[in-house]
Design a protein around this motif. Sequence first.
Motif, PDB file in Angstrom:
ATOM      1  N   LEU A  47       0.777  -1.207   0.094  1.00 43.89           N
ATOM      2  CA  LEU A  47       0.088  -0.027   0.084  1.00 43.89           C
ATOM      3  C   LEU A  47       0.842   1.214  -0.026  1.00 43.89           C
ATOM      4  N   VAL A  48       0.542   2.193  -0.750  1.00 45.78           N
ATOM      5  CA  VAL A  48       1.254   3.292  -1.041  1.00 45.78           C
ATOM      6  C   VAL A  48       0.464   4.679  -0.685  1.00 45.78           C
ATOM      7  N   ALA A  49      -0.604   4.770  -0.874  1.00 43.96           N
ATOM      8  CA  ALA A  49      -1.570   5.821  -0.249  1.00 43.96           C
ATOM      9  C   ALA A  49      -2.846   5.433  -0.293  1.00 43.96           C
ATOM     10  N   ARG A  50      -3.643   6.043   0.602  1.00 43.47           N
ATOM     11  CA  ARG A  50      -5.135   6.001   0.741  1.00 43.47           C
ATOM     12  C   ARG A  50      -5.876   7.313   0.889  1.00 43.47           C
ATOM     13  N   ILE A  51      -6.890   7.269   0.304  1.00 40.77           N
ATOM     14  CA  ILE A  51      -7.661   8.416   0.473  1.00 40.77           C
ATOM     15  C   ILE A  51      -9.204   8.078   0.774  1.00 40.77           C
ATOM     16  N   SER A  52      -9.889   8.579   1.774  1.00 40.48           N
ATOM     17  CA  SER A  52     -11.166   8.239   2.040  1.00 40.48           C
ATOM     18  C   SER A  52     -12.327   9.163   1.321  1.00 40.48           C
ATOM     19  N   SER A  53     -13.257   8.823   1.594  1.00 43.04           N
ATOM     20  CA  SER A  53     -14.560   9.490   0.726  1.00 43.04           C
ATOM     21  C   SER A  53     -14.506  10.830   1.377  1.00 43.04           C
ATOM     22  N   ALA A  54     -14.096  10.983   2.661  1.00 45.02           N
ATOM     23  CA  ALA A  54     -14.025  12.520   3.108  1.00 45.02           C
ATOM     24  C   ALA A  54     -12.633  13.278   2.839  1.00 45.02           C
ATOM     25  N   ALA A  55     -11.745  12.668   2.080  1.00 46.77           N
ATOM     26  CA  ALA A  55     -10.504  12.881   1.516  1.00 46.77           C
ATOM     27  C   ALA A  55      -9.223  13.057   2.352  1.00 46.77           C
ATOM     28  N   SER A  56      -9.704  12.396   3.476  1.00 47.32           N
ATOM     29  CA  SER A  56      -8.539  12.208   4.469  1.00 47.32           C
ATOM     30  C   SER A  56      -7.492  11.066   3.978  1.00 47.32           C
ATOM     31  N   THR A  57      -6.317  11.453   4.274  1.00 43.90           N
ATOM     32  CA  THR A  57      -5.111  10.640   3.395  1.00 43.90           C
ATOM     33  C   THR A  57      -4.252   9.839   4.577  1.00 43.90           C
ATOM     34  N   THR A  58      -3.731   8.734   4.159  1.00 44.80           N
ATOM     35  CA  THR A  58      -2.479   8.349   4.777  1.00 44.80           C
ATOM     36  C   THR A  58      -1.388   7.694   3.670  1.00 44.80           C
ATOM     37  N   TYR A  59      -0.239   7.475   4.393  1.00 47.95           N
ATOM     38  CA  TYR A  59       0.652   7.146   3.208  1.00 47.95           C
ATOM     39  C   TYR A  59       1.824   6.235   4.026  1.00 47.95           C
ATOM     40  N   ALA A  60       2.542   5.491   3.145  1.00 50.40           N
ATOM     41  CA  ALA A  60       3.322   4.779   3.435  1.00 50.40           C
ATOM     42  C   ALA A  60       4.669   5.591   3.898  1.00 50.40           C
ATOM     43  N   ASP A  61       5.257   5.086   4.952  1.00 54.26           N
ATOM     44  CA  ASP A  61       6.478   5.774   5.426  1.00 54.26           C
ATOM     45  C   ASP A  61       7.525   6.113   4.361  1.00 54.26           C
ATOM     46  N   SER A  62       7.577   5.205   3.512  1.00 51.57           N
ATOM     47  CA  SER A  62       8.579   5.530   2.254  1.00 51.57           C
ATOM     48  C   SER A  62       8.135   6.360   1.125  1.00 51.57           C
ATOM     49  N   VAL A  63       7.182   6.919   1.167  1.00 52.97           N
ATOM     50  CA  VAL A  63       6.673   7.938   0.301  1.00 52.97           C
ATOM     51  C   VAL A  63       6.318   9.237   0.952  1.00 52.97           C
ATOM     52  N   LYS A  64       5.990   9.244   2.239  1.00 51.98           N
ATOM     53  CA  LYS A  64       5.591  10.502   2.947  1.00 51.98           C
ATOM     54  C   LYS A  64       6.479  11.612   2.659  1.00 51.98           C
ATOM     55  N   GLY A  65       5.899  12.671   2.241  1.00 50.27           N
ATOM     56  CA  GLY A  65       6.747  14.094   1.997  1.00 50.27           C
ATOM     57  C   GLY A  65       6.999  14.247   0.563  1.00 50.27           C
ATOM     58  N   ARG A  66       6.790  12.952  -0.288  1.00 52.60           N
ATOM     59  CA  ARG A  66       7.104  13.021  -1.580  1.00 52.60           C
ATOM     60  C   ARG A  66       5.768  12.994  -2.450  1.00 52.60           C
ATOM     61  N   PHE A  67       5.044  11.951  -1.969  1.00 54.95           N
ATOM     62  CA  PHE A  67       3.623  11.540  -2.726  1.00 54.95           C
ATOM     63  C   PHE A  67       2.738  12.176  -2.185  1.00 54.95           C
ATOM     64  N   THR A  68       1.441  12.755  -3.045  1.00 52.04           N
ATOM     65  CA  THR A  68       0.332  13.326  -2.504  1.00 52.04           C
ATOM     66  C   THR A  68      -0.786  12.719  -3.326  1.00 52.04           C
TER      67      THR A  68
END
Length: 113
Positions: A47-68
Amino acid sequence: QVQLVESGGGLVQAGGSLRLSCAVSGSTFSRYGIDWYRQAPGKQRELVARISSAASTTYADSVKGRFTISRDNAKNTVYLQMNSLKPEDTAIYYCNLPTYGSWGQGTQVTVSS
């Protein structure tokens, strides 16, 4: 029937950027969260990134700060903006709609050193 179609992959040099798109059809898009995964050769899908229906987001540690990750409900599309790419980001990238267990066909991202 829910369909997901990824696009935007390609070959880029280290330090470069790409924007992936995931177009979703056949569902009430705004109700559902969407995930981006990737799978490198010989490795498990992660898993790289996730966005909820409310647009909250989570990221894998390896991509935080680089991927949106972001979404445009009017276009039924989720995006993954990838900056400061590294060779270790090379993989096939897939989008996933967990509620339906639906996957796209994937898009190849290759980062050269």
